[in-house]
Design an enzyme around this catalytic site. Structure first.
Site, mmCIF file in Angstrom:
data_model
loop_
_atom_site.group_PDB
_atom_site.id
_atom_site.type_symbol
_atom_site.label_atom_id
_atom_site.label_comp_id
_atom_site.label_asym_id
_atom_site.label_seq_id
_atom_site.Cartn_x
_atom_site.Cartn_y
_atom_site.Cartn_z
ATOM 1 N N ARG A 1 0.798 -1.228 0.000
ATOM 2 C CA ARG A 1 0.000 0.000 0.000
ATOM 3 C C ARG A 1 0.835 1.285 0.000
ATOM 4 O O ARG A 1 0.306 2.375 -0.186
ATOM 5 C CB ARG A 1 -0.957 0.005 1.201
ATOM 6 C CG ARG A 1 -2.197 -0.846 0.950
ATOM 7 C CD ARG A 1 -3.105 -0.866 2.150
ATOM 8 N NE ARG A 1 -2.604 -1.757 3.192
ATOM 9 C CZ ARG A 1 -3.014 -1.725 4.456
ATOM 10 N NH1 ARG A 1 -3.899 -0.826 4.847
ATOM 11 N NH2 ARG A 1 -2.527 -2.573 5.338
ATOM 12 N N GLN B 1 14.120 -13.858 5.210
ATOM 13 C CA GLN B 1 12.943 -14.727 5.220
ATOM 14 C C GLN B 1 12.382 -14.759 3.802
ATOM 15 O O GLN B 1 11.831 -13.776 3.316
ATOM 16 C CB GLN B 1 11.869 -14.189 6.186
ATOM 17 C CG GLN B 1 10.633 -15.096 6.262
ATOM 18 C CD GLN B 1 9.389 -14.362 6.751
ATOM 19 O OE1 GLN B 1 9.328 -13.138 6.759
ATOM 20 N NE2 GLN B 1 8.384 -15.123 7.137
ATOM 21 N N ASP C 1 7.720 -1.302 11.291
ATOM 22 C CA ASP C 1 6.975 -0.189 10.699
ATOM 23 C C ASP C 1 6.197 0.626 11.733
ATOM 24 O O ASP C 1 5.257 1.317 11.394
ATOM 25 C CB ASP C 1 6.033 -0.712 9.607
ATOM 26 C CG ASP C 1 5.002 -1.694 10.152
ATOM 27 O OD1 ASP C 1 5.059 -2.021 11.349
ATOM 28 O OD2 ASP C 1 4.134 -2.133 9.373
ATOM 29 N N ARG D 1 19.264 21.096 8.104
ATOM 30 C CA ARG D 1 19.167 19.763 7.511
ATOM 31 C C ARG D 1 19.874 18.644 8.234
ATOM 32 O O ARG D 1 20.036 17.591 7.690
ATOM 33 C CB ARG D 1 19.730 19.839 6.111
ATOM 34 C CG ARG D 1 18.702 19.783 5.038
ATOM 35 C CD ARG D 1 19.361 19.990 3.700
ATOM 36 N NE ARG D 1 20.383 19.024 3.410
ATOM 37 C CZ ARG D 1 21.287 19.154 2.455
ATOM 38 N NH1 ARG D 1 21.315 20.231 1.728
ATOM 39 N NH2 ARG D 1 22.183 18.221 2.246
ATOM 40 N N LYS E 1 23.456 23.081 6.730
ATOM 41 C CA LYS E 1 23.683 21.627 6.767
ATOM 42 C C LYS E 1 25.047 21.338 7.368
ATOM 43 O O LYS E 1 26.036 21.956 6.956
ATOM 44 C CB LYS E 1 23.616 21.066 5.352
ATOM 45 C CG LYS E 1 23.615 19.556 5.308
ATOM 46 C CD LYS E 1 24.379 18.986 4.130
ATOM 47 C CE LYS E 1 25.873 18.994 4.372
ATOM 48 N NZ LYS E 1 26.666 18.347 3.321
ATOM 49 N N TYR F 1 23.138 29.676 1.733
ATOM 50 C CA TYR F 1 23.378 28.260 1.981
ATOM 51 C C TYR F 1 24.674 28.106 2.768
ATOM 52 O O TYR F 1 25.744 28.522 2.319
ATOM 53 C CB TYR F 1 23.485 27.481 0.657
ATOM 54 C CG TYR F 1 23.880 26.042 0.903
ATOM 55 C CD1 TYR F 1 23.079 25.228 1.713
ATOM 56 C CD2 TYR F 1 25.061 25.517 0.384
ATOM 57 C CE1 TYR F 1 23.455 23.917 1.985
ATOM 58 C CE2 TYR F 1 25.432 24.201 0.657
ATOM 59 C CZ TYR F 1 24.629 23.410 1.460
ATOM 60 O OH TYR F 1 24.999 22.126 1.743
HETATM 61 C C1 UD1 Z 1 -0.265 -8.851 13.168
HETATM 62 C C2 UD1 Z 1 -0.810 -9.770 14.244
HETATM 63 C C3 UD1 Z 1 -2.074 -9.137 14.836
HETATM 64 C C4 UD1 Z 1 -1.736 -7.773 15.402
HETATM 65 C C5 UD1 Z 1 -1.071 -6.900 14.336
HETATM 66 C C6 UD1 Z 1 -0.522 -5.644 14.994
HETATM 67 C C7 UD1 Z 1 -0.230 -12.016 13.515
HETATM 68 C C8 UD1 Z 1 -0.742 -13.292 12.961
HETATM 69 N N1 UD1 Z 1 -1.126 -11.046 13.677
HETATM 70 O O1 UD1 Z 1 -1.235 -8.781 12.137
HETATM 71 O O2 UD1 Z 1 -2.585 -9.950 15.873
HETATM 72 O O3 UD1 Z 1 -2.884 -7.132 15.896
HETATM 73 O O4 UD1 Z 1 0.040 -7.586 13.731
HETATM 74 O O5 UD1 Z 1 -0.044 -4.773 14.030
HETATM 75 O O6 UD1 Z 1 0.935 -11.909 13.819
HETATM 76 N N2 UD1 Z 1 6.066 -9.887 8.465
HETATM 77 C C9 UD1 Z 1 7.221 -10.572 8.120
HETATM 78 N N3 UD1 Z 1 7.118 -11.775 7.505
HETATM 79 C C10 UD1 Z 1 5.936 -12.342 7.210
HETATM 80 C C11 UD1 Z 1 4.755 -11.642 7.562
HETATM 81 C C12 UD1 Z 1 4.855 -10.417 8.193
HETATM 82 O O7 UD1 Z 1 8.333 -10.088 8.375
HETATM 83 O O8 UD1 Z 1 5.933 -13.444 6.653
HETATM 84 C C13 UD1 Z 1 6.189 -8.588 9.141
HETATM 85 C C14 UD1 Z 1 5.587 -7.449 8.363
HETATM 86 O O9 UD1 Z 1 6.563 -6.839 7.523
HETATM 87 C C15 UD1 Z 1 5.127 -6.509 9.469
HETATM 88 C C16 UD1 Z 1 4.814 -7.450 10.620
HETATM 89 O O10 UD1 Z 1 5.469 -8.657 10.344
HETATM 90 O O11 UD1 Z 1 6.154 -5.630 9.868
HETATM 91 C C17 UD1 Z 1 3.335 -7.678 10.830
HETATM 92 O O12 UD1 Z 1 2.793 -8.306 9.691
HETATM 93 P P1 UD1 Z 1 1.353 -7.986 9.152
HETATM 94 O O13 UD1 Z 1 1.061 -8.853 8.003
HETATM 95 O O14 UD1 Z 1 1.193 -6.526 8.986
HETATM 96 O O15 UD1 Z 1 0.484 -8.488 10.399
HETATM 97 P P2 UD1 Z 1 -1.013 -8.193 10.655
HETATM 98 O O16 UD1 Z 1 -1.834 -9.006 9.692
HETATM 99 O O17 UD1 Z 1 -1.249 -6.740 10.696
#
Ligand code: UD1
Ligand code: CA
Length: 437
Positions: A22, A83, A113, A310, A328, A343
Site C-alpha cells: 500500500r 525470510q 513499521d 538539515r 547543513k 546556503y
Molecule cells: C499482526 C498480528 C495481529 C496484530 C497486528 C498488529 C499475527 C498473525 N497477527 O497482524 O494480531 O494485531 O500484527 O499490528 O501476527 N512480516 C514478516 N514476515 C511475514 C509476515 C509479516 O516479516 O511473513 C512482518 C511485516 O513486515 C510486518 C509485521 O510482520 O512488519 C506484521 O505483519 P502484518 O502482516 O502486517 O500483520 P497483521 O496481519 O497486521
C-alpha cells in the site's frame, strides 16, 4: 524508570520482511523516512535506548539487500536475517532459531513499521514481564475501532488465553476492543519449542506468531497481556497517508517538548522540528521552519521564517538564521548572523560573523564528488551575494566585498574583493538621447 531484576540483556527480533504494497513505492516500506530517519531506524533506536538490548535481528524479505545495506551501515549491534518466502509472522520469527540455539533469556519481538514506539514504553513493558515472572507477555491496546487487529481473549483470572485474528474471529470476538499491539516479550528457552509446532490452518494460510500463546497455555506456562498506556505508539505505517500522520504526531510531540522547555514557536502547525533537535530557551522559531536530523540550537536565537536546517547543525546562543537560509552539517558560534537567502553547508562560522544576503558556501565539487569545508573565523564579514569556494578559510576579522568569488584563504583583518571595479559614465543618458535624435 529502574529495571532492577533484569540480569542479562535481551535480544530483539524486528519483523520487516513484508511487502508494504500500500505504500505504492519502489522503496521498501521500512526505509521510508520521517525527518530523514527511516521507520526501522526509529524502532532500532527505541530498543537500543532502553539500554537493555544486546543484539537486534531484523527479518528482511522484500528488497532484502537494500534493508540489509542500510541496517549494517548504520547499526553495529544489528543483524539481518532473510525470510524468503514470507509465510507469516510466526515463520518470520522462526528464522532466528538457528542463530539463537543456545540463547537463554528474553527475546522482544517488534515490527519495523511502528516508528512511534518509545524506549519508556518498552522498558515499562519489559519490566511488567519480569514483575509477573511471565514466560510470554503480549503488549495490548484498547481501540474504539479494533478492526484488522488480532483480538485479545482473556481468561476469567485476567491472564491471556489466546489471540484471534480479525479474519478468524467470530462476530462476538470481533466486538472485543482489546487488541494485539504486535510487540511480545518471551522467555526464549521456554517458548522456543512453539515455533516448530505452528500450523497454517487459519483463514490466511499463514504461520501465525500469535499461535505461540495457545501453545504456551497448553504447556501451563505463565502468559500475560500488558496494556499499553499511549495507543499512538503502536501506530503502524502502511500508506503514504499514514506516513504523513505519523510525521505530524512525532512533530507535535517535538514542538510541545520544546515549548515546555522555553522555546517560542509562533505556529506549531507549520513548524517541523525533528525529535532529535534540542533548542535553548527563549529562541524564537518563526513559521515554516523545517528542521530534520540531529541538531543542537542555542538560547535566544531567531530561526526563520522559512529556514531549513538539515542535520548536523550546532548553533550557539544569539544566532540568527533568517528567511530562505539552509544550514547543513555546520557549526555557527554565538552572535553570528545569516539573515537572508543563504546556503551554509559543511561550514564552521566563528563568533560575531555576519553573512550577507545571498552568500553561498560552495561545498561540493561535482567533478571529484568531494564535500569540502568553509571556515569563517570570528568577526569576519561576508558581503552579499558572495560565493566561498571550499575548501577555504576566512581569518579573524577579514572582510569579503559583496559579489566576490573567494577561491583562496583570506588573511586576518584584510579585505578580499573579486568583482570588477565600478565605472561611472558621466552624462551618459543625456549623450545617448542626443545621439539617437
Ligand atoms: C499482526 C498480528 C495481529 C496484530 C497486528 C498488529 C499475527 C498473525 N497477527 O497482524 O494480531 O494485531 O500484527 O499490528 O501476527 N512480516 C514478516 N514476515 C511475514 C509476515 C509479516 O516479516 O511473513 C512482518 C511485516 O513486515 C510486518 C509485521 O510482520 O512488519 C506484521 O505483519 P502484518 O502482516 O502486517 O500483520 P497483521 O496481519 O497486521
Ligand atoms: Ca497479514
Amino acid at each position: 524508570m529502574k529495571i532492577d531484576n533484569i540480569e542479562e540483556k535481551v535480544i530483539t527480533v524486528i519483523m520487516a520482511a513484508g511487502k508494504g504494497t500500500r505504500m505504492k513505492s519502489d522503496t521498501p516500506k521500512v526505509l521510508h523516512t520521517i525527518f530523514d530517519k527511516t521507520l526501522v531506524g526509529y524502532v532500532i533506536d527505541a530498543v537500543n535506548k532502553t539500554g537493555l538490548v544486546d543484539e537486534n535481528y531484523i527479518i528482511v524479505g522484500h528488497q532484502a539487500e537494500r534493508v540489509e545495506e542500510y541496517v549494517t551501515k548504520n547499526y553495529q549491534n544489528t543483524k539481518t536475517v532473510l525470510q524468503s518466502p514470507q509465510l507469516g509472522t510466526g515463520h518470520a520469527v522462526s528464522m532466528v532459531l538457528s542463530f539463537l540455539n543456545d540463547f537463554k533469556g528474553e527475546v522482544i519481538i517488534l515490527c519495523g513499521d511502528t516508528p512511534l514506539i518509545t524506549e519508556e514504553t518498552l522498558k515499562d513493558f519489559i519490566q511488567a514481564h519480569y514483575n509477573k515472572k511471565s514466560d510470554l507477555t503480549v503488549m495490548s491496546a484498547i481501540f474504539e475501532n479494533p478492526t484488522n487487529y488480532g483480538r485479545i481473549i482473556r481468561n476469567k483470572d485476567d491472564s491471556l488465553n489466546s489471540i484471534v485474528e480479525e479474519k478468524d474471529a467470530t462476530l462476538e470476538q470481533k466486538l472485543i476492543k482489546e487488541v494485539n499491539a504486535g510487540i511480545y516479550c518471551i522467555n526464549w528457552e521456554r517458548i522456543k519449542p512453539a515455533f516448530s509446532q505452528l500450523k497454517t490452518n487459519n483463514a490466511q494460510g499463514e504461520y501465525y506468531l500469535t499461535d505461540i500463546i495457545k501453545w504456551a497455555n497448553e504447556q501451563n506456562l505463565n502468559v500475560n497481556a500488558h496494556i499499553l498506556k499511549n495507543n499512538e505508539e503502536i501506530f503502524g505505517i502502511n500508506s503514504k497517508i499514514q506516513l504523513s500522520e505519523a510525521t505530524k504526531i512525532l512533530n507535535k510531540k517535538s514542538v510541545i517538548r520544546l515549548m515546555e522547555e522555553g522555546v517560542q514557536i509562533v505556529d506549531p502547525d507549520t513548524t517541523f522540528i525533528s525529535p532529535e533537535t534540542t533548542i535553548g530557551a527563549d529562541t524564537l522559531v518563526l513559521p515554516n521552519v523545517y528542521i530534520t536530523g540531529k541538531n543542537i540550537i542555542g538560547k535566544n536565537c531567531k530561526i526563520g521564517p522559512f529556514a531549513h536546517i538539515r542535520d548536523g547543525a550546532t548553533i550557539g546562543n544569539n544566532v540568527r538564521i533568517g528567511n530562505f537560509v539552509e544550514v547543513k552539517k555546520s557549526v555557527i558560534e554565538e552572535n553570528s548572523k545569516t539573515d537572508h537567502l543563504s546556503y551554509i553547508g559543511d561550514a564552521h562560522l566563528g563568533k560575531n560573523v555576519n553573512i550577507g544576503a545571498g552568500t553561498i558556501t560552495a561545498n561540493y565539487n561535482a567533478l571529484t564528488k568531494e564535500k569540502c569545508k568553509t571556515i569563517i573565523c570570528d568577526d569576519a564579514k561576508i558581503g552579499s551575494n558572495s560565493v566561498l569556494v571550499a575548501p577555504v578559510r576566512i581569518e579573524n576579522g577579514a572582510n569579503v566585498g559583496a559579489l566576490s568569488v573567494i577561491t583562496t584563504d583570506v588573511p586576518e583583518n584584510s579585505l578580499a574583493v573579486t568583482r570588477s571595479p565600478m565605472k561611472i559614465f558621466k552624462d551618459w543618458v543625456l549623450t545617448k538621447i542626443k545621439k539617437d535624435n
